[in-house]
Design an enzyme around this catalytic site. Sequence first.
Site, PDB file in Angstrom:
ATOM      1  N   CYS A   2       0.854  -1.174   0.000  1.00 46.91           N
ATOM      2  CA  CYS A   2       0.000   0.000   0.000  1.00 46.91           C
ATOM      3  C   CYS A   2       0.892   1.226   0.000  1.00 46.91           C
ATOM      4  O   CYS A   2       2.087   1.126   0.263  1.00 46.91           O
ATOM      5  CB  CYS A   2      -0.869   0.031   1.256  1.00 46.91           C
ATOM      6  SG  CYS A   2      -1.817  -1.485   1.500  1.00 46.91           S
ATOM      7  N   ARG A  27       1.343   1.779  -5.974  1.00 45.04           N
ATOM      8  CA  ARG A  27       1.593   0.827  -4.891  1.00 45.04           C
ATOM      9  C   ARG A  27       0.339   0.020  -4.542  1.00 45.04           C
ATOM     10  O   ARG A  27       0.412  -0.955  -3.780  1.00 45.04           O
ATOM     11  CB  ARG A  27       2.090   1.551  -3.641  1.00 45.04           C
ATOM     12  CG  ARG A  27       3.393   2.295  -3.858  1.00 45.04           C
ATOM     13  CD  ARG A  27       3.844   2.968  -2.589  1.00 45.04           C
ATOM     14  NE  ARG A  27       4.151   2.007  -1.554  1.00 45.04           N
ATOM     15  CZ  ARG A  27       5.333   1.426  -1.386  1.00 45.04           C
ATOM     16  NH1 ARG A  27       6.326   1.718  -2.194  1.00 45.04           N
ATOM     17  NH2 ARG A  27       5.522   0.564  -0.412  1.00 45.04           N
ATOM     18  N   TRP A  78      -3.703  -1.902  -1.455  1.00 42.50           N
ATOM     19  CA  TRP A  78      -3.727  -3.173  -2.182  1.00 42.50           C
ATOM     20  C   TRP A  78      -4.165  -4.205  -1.144  1.00 42.50           C
ATOM     21  O   TRP A  78      -3.455  -4.479  -0.179  1.00 42.50           O
ATOM     22  CB  TRP A  78      -2.355  -3.508  -2.748  1.00 42.50           C
ATOM     23  CG  TRP A  78      -2.358  -4.740  -3.589  1.00 42.50           C
ATOM     24  CD1 TRP A  78      -2.893  -4.885  -4.828  1.00 42.50           C
ATOM     25  CD2 TRP A  78      -1.797  -6.010  -3.248  1.00 42.50           C
ATOM     26  NE1 TRP A  78      -2.698  -6.167  -5.274  1.00 42.50           N
ATOM     27  CE2 TRP A  78      -2.025  -6.878  -4.325  1.00 42.50           C
ATOM     28  CE3 TRP A  78      -1.122  -6.497  -2.130  1.00 42.50           C
ATOM     29  CZ2 TRP A  78      -1.610  -8.206  -4.321  1.00 42.50           C
ATOM     30  CZ3 TRP A  78      -0.703  -7.807  -2.128  1.00 42.50           C
ATOM     31  CH2 TRP A  78      -0.954  -8.655  -3.220  1.00 42.50           C
ATOM     32  N   ASN A 104       0.447  -0.332   6.068  1.00 37.89           N
ATOM     33  CA  ASN A 104       0.925  -1.152   4.948  1.00 37.89           C
ATOM     34  C   ASN A 104       1.531  -2.407   5.565  1.00 37.89           C
ATOM     35  O   ASN A 104       2.370  -2.293   6.453  1.00 37.89           O
ATOM     36  CB  ASN A 104       1.999  -0.378   4.166  1.00 37.89           C
ATOM     37  CG  ASN A 104       2.667  -1.225   3.095  1.00 37.89           C
ATOM     38  OD1 ASN A 104       2.076  -2.163   2.575  1.00 37.89           O
ATOM     39  ND2 ASN A 104       3.899  -0.892   2.761  1.00 37.89           N
ATOM     40  N   GLY A 105       1.117  -3.586   5.112  1.00 38.13           N
ATOM     41  CA  GLY A 105       1.694  -4.823   5.641  1.00 38.13           C
ATOM     42  C   GLY A 105       0.634  -5.691   6.293  1.00 38.13           C
ATOM     43  O   GLY A 105      -0.561  -5.564   5.984  1.00 38.13           O
ATOM     44  N   GLU A 489       8.715 -14.121 -20.475  1.00 37.84           N
ATOM     45  CA  GLU A 489       8.487 -12.711 -20.152  1.00 37.84           C
ATOM     46  C   GLU A 489       7.409 -12.112 -21.069  1.00 37.84           C
ATOM     47  O   GLU A 489       6.545 -11.367 -20.612  1.00 37.84           O
ATOM     48  CB  GLU A 489       9.811 -11.942 -20.258  1.00 37.84           C
ATOM     49  CG  GLU A 489       9.727 -10.442 -20.036  1.00 37.84           C
ATOM     50  CD  GLU A 489       9.224 -10.036 -18.666  1.00 37.84           C
ATOM     51  OE1 GLU A 489       9.093 -10.887 -17.766  1.00 37.84           O
ATOM     52  OE2 GLU A 489       8.925  -8.841 -18.487  1.00 37.84           O
ATOM     53  N   LYS A 493       3.873 -10.541 -19.686  1.00 38.18           N
ATOM     54  CA  LYS A 493       3.427  -9.173 -19.998  1.00 38.18           C
ATOM     55  C   LYS A 493       2.003  -9.205 -20.553  1.00 38.18           C
ATOM     56  O   LYS A 493       1.163  -8.402 -20.181  1.00 38.18           O
ATOM     57  CB  LYS A 493       4.355  -8.496 -21.018  1.00 38.18           C
ATOM     58  CG  LYS A 493       5.714  -8.096 -20.503  1.00 38.18           C
ATOM     59  CD  LYS A 493       5.746  -6.805 -19.713  1.00 38.18           C
ATOM     60  CE  LYS A 493       5.793  -7.016 -18.234  1.00 38.18           C
ATOM     61  NZ  LYS A 493       6.921  -7.530 -17.590  1.00 38.18           N
ATOM     62  N   GLU A 496      -0.597 -10.154 -17.766  1.00 38.90           N
ATOM     63  CA  GLU A 496      -0.882  -9.174 -16.727  1.00 38.90           C
ATOM     64  C   GLU A 496      -1.503  -7.898 -17.282  1.00 38.90           C
ATOM     65  O   GLU A 496      -2.251  -7.230 -16.579  1.00 38.90           O
ATOM     66  CB  GLU A 496       0.345  -8.857 -15.869  1.00 38.90           C
ATOM     67  CG  GLU A 496       1.447  -8.103 -16.524  1.00 38.90           C
ATOM     68  CD  GLU A 496       2.620  -7.811 -15.584  1.00 38.90           C
ATOM     69  OE1 GLU A 496       2.414  -7.664 -14.373  1.00 38.90           O
ATOM     70  OE2 GLU A 496       3.760  -7.725 -16.076  1.00 38.90           O
ATOM     71  N   HIS A 512       6.394 -32.202 -26.814  1.00 40.46           N
ATOM     72  CA  HIS A 512       6.109 -33.033 -25.639  1.00 40.46           C
ATOM     73  C   HIS A 512       4.745 -32.713 -25.020  1.00 40.46           C
ATOM     74  O   HIS A 512       4.471 -33.116 -23.896  1.00 40.46           O
ATOM     75  CB  HIS A 512       7.219 -32.865 -24.595  1.00 40.46           C
ATOM     76  CG  HIS A 512       8.561 -33.319 -25.088  1.00 40.46           C
ATOM     77  ND1 HIS A 512       8.864 -34.646 -25.305  1.00 40.46           N
ATOM     78  CD2 HIS A 512       9.661 -32.611 -25.458  1.00 40.46           C
ATOM     79  CE1 HIS A 512      10.104 -34.739 -25.768  1.00 40.46           C
ATOM     80  NE2 HIS A 512      10.603 -33.521 -25.867  1.00 40.46           N
ATOM     81  N   LYS A 615       2.469  -2.930  -7.603  1.00 37.88           N
ATOM     82  CA  LYS A 615       3.817  -2.790  -8.137  1.00 37.88           C
ATOM     83  C   LYS A 615       4.806  -3.657  -7.375  1.00 37.88           C
ATOM     84  O   LYS A 615       5.662  -4.274  -7.967  1.00 37.88           O
ATOM     85  CB  LYS A 615       4.239  -1.316  -8.093  1.00 37.88           C
ATOM     86  CG  LYS A 615       5.639  -1.052  -8.631  1.00 37.88           C
ATOM     87  CD  LYS A 615       5.727  -1.378 -10.115  1.00 37.88           C
ATOM     88  CE  LYS A 615       7.126  -1.221 -10.666  1.00 37.88           C
ATOM     89  NZ  LYS A 615       7.276  -1.919 -11.949  1.00 37.88           N
TER      90      LYS A 615
HETATM   91  O1  M6R Z   1       9.990  -5.573  -7.193  1.00 43.02           O
HETATM   92  P1  M6R Z   1      10.326  -6.956  -7.715  1.00 43.02           P
HETATM   93  O2  M6R Z   1      11.289  -6.909  -8.860  1.00 43.02           O
HETATM   94  O3  M6R Z   1      10.828  -7.857  -6.617  1.00 43.02           O
HETATM   95  O4  M6R Z   1       8.977  -7.546  -8.234  1.00 43.02           O
HETATM   96  C1  M6R Z   1       8.908  -8.866  -8.710  1.00 43.02           C
HETATM   97  C2  M6R Z   1       7.596  -9.138  -9.422  1.00 43.02           C
HETATM   98  O5  M6R Z   1       6.518  -8.921  -8.556  1.00 43.02           O
HETATM   99  C3  M6R Z   1       7.433  -8.231 -10.660  1.00 43.02           C
HETATM  100  O6  M6R Z   1       8.487  -8.388 -11.555  1.00 43.02           O
HETATM  101  C4  M6R Z   1       6.106  -8.568 -11.375  1.00 43.02           C
HETATM  102  O7  M6R Z   1       6.161  -9.851 -11.905  1.00 43.02           O
HETATM  103  C5  M6R Z   1       5.807  -7.543 -12.467  1.00 43.02           C
HETATM  104  N1  M6R Z   1       4.437  -7.106 -12.361  1.00 43.02           N
HETATM  105  C6  M6R Z   1       5.973  -8.086 -13.839  1.00 43.02           C
HETATM  106  O8  M6R Z   1       5.720  -7.125 -14.814  1.00 43.02           O
END
Ligand code: M6R
Length: 620
Positions: A2, A27, A78, A104-105, A489, A493, A496, A512, A615
Amino acid sequence: MCGIVGYVGKRDALPIVVEALRRMEYRGYDSAGVAIVDDSGHLMVDKRAGRLENLDAALAAHPAGSFAGTTGMGHTRWATHGRPTDRNAHPHVSADGKAAVVHNGIIENFAPLRAEVEAAGIEFSSDTDTETAVHLLALEYDGGEHAGDFIGSAYAVLRRLEGAFTLVFTHADHPGTIVAARRSTPLVVGVGDGEMFVGSDVAAFIEHTRDAVELGQDQVVVITADDYTITDFDGVSQQGKPFHIDWDLAAAEKGGHDFFMLKEIAEQPQALADTLLGHFENGRVVLDEQRLSDGDLREIDKVFVVACGTAYHAGMLAKYAIEHWTRVPVEVELASEFRYRDPVLDRSTLVVAISQSGETADTLEAVRHAKEQKALVLAICNTNGAQIPREADAVLYTHAGPEIGVASTKCFLAQIAATYLVGLALAQARGTKYPDEVAREYADLERMPDAVAEVLKTGPAVRDLAQSLADVNTVLFVGRHVGYPVALEGALKLKELAYIHAEGFAAGELKHGPIALLEDDLTVIVIMPSPSGRAVLHSKMVSNIREIQARGARTIVIAESGDDAVRPLADHLIEIPQCSTLLQPLVSTVPLQIFAAALAQSRGYDVDKPRNLAKSVTVE
Ligand code: M6R
């Protein structure tokens, strides 16, 4: 995670707090809320589920002049405990309406504490763990050992909480004072002229002051307009770590792009150049806060890379480079799996923890586990002073600048470059590469910002292609060798951002099982290996494309310019600059980022804030 902000000063707190929330919305954006204390001792709170605009609208509906006060705090959420609704939004308020908290937490021992509060006859108005803290504060303030003492009551509550948290308290009887604390989640103090701030990160107050103080683990700060005092949870005086923020405010703004993510994609040449800058001096690769000597590096007989999401994909690429250059075995592991598996670690193991935010709970716990096992931990991080670099033995910062879009882009490229620097430093210390070879590899890396700038020129064509495919339901990505993590990757992308079923495969695995998914018009994105690399990789991939085409699927092929063998097999060809095999992911990833963003945009989605995501993920 958060976003949290607190303000005490002489100006109207509300616009300052709301603007801070806007800057920290990345955040978390399930709900947002504010609490303002006016000088006559009234606490005013509003909080709304959904995006910040909902809170804006609610605040605009209040009579003019309400919510006026020079002490305030805010929260953008969040959700962890409790659904994202108005009632679960922060701030949470005590039953007498005088104390408020944002958090936060996770408060791990909230269940017995909640039972204690309920036994005192207090009814909860949310499903959150957070609300417990504010009721405990009120009970202490009203009749506990610290009756009438806001600061003493806050400390008494903080000492009872377990878990990972940043908490900020305010009280109507004490305008002009805020108490904030951190344990394992971030908190920084902004030191202004006649005003003080607390925030989850400097974005909360960068507009007002560049002077900041980083709080350490288990520290409490009390701010007033003119002063701040830092102690531990027992009130024993502590030192924070002052620093100056050298980010440009514009760096945290969109710079003319529709979304932060698009700006961050465009910034990748710079991010890469800045990450490499200063890492080759006097013929040697140097790392920033290495704190690991060449002797330490020579002792290492195994490397583990731990990370999550996109950072994990950077870690997969690190394995190819580090093993190739150093002959040291490298294991790459999802941070969330690492410590539960009882990995074999000892003093001669180097654990490389990659995290853009430096806050990711899974990665942080993996770091802690590695340290308990006496392994050396090197953090690769983009955020100065975050928890993971604080706890690591050594740090290599990626200098990609603030990454606001939830989908990681420029930090991925910067992470790849940083892990390659680690590989070269290891090779140099261990003598597995001659100095001139290290210098050549570094020089190749230094050319990559230009190559990335070149591949960005494919943007308009890639966007057109993505728009023409806006209705697809499934996209598969296939790659070999370093193209495999790129395929993963690309799929991440697309999932998400565009909420499309997307999967990445190692091309050799197709036969396979996944080949059964192929049918007419299914879209398959193929990442071709460099034709100048190992010929066998290239020719096997050509065969894979033939197999895909034979089953009616539509192929989008990402291939180096001049790769004529592949041209007739591609329904759509995206050409990338020529470069060595290990460096190819730095260019082949870029069209996939653009593709995912454009497809999401054409479906009308907010690419900076995909649904259900945050994030950085500060819960396990
Ligand atoms: O802050 P971090 O690099 O530790 O975050 C890791 C993942 O949460 C982050 O890369 C996430 O997968 C992204 N949303 C991908 O785009």
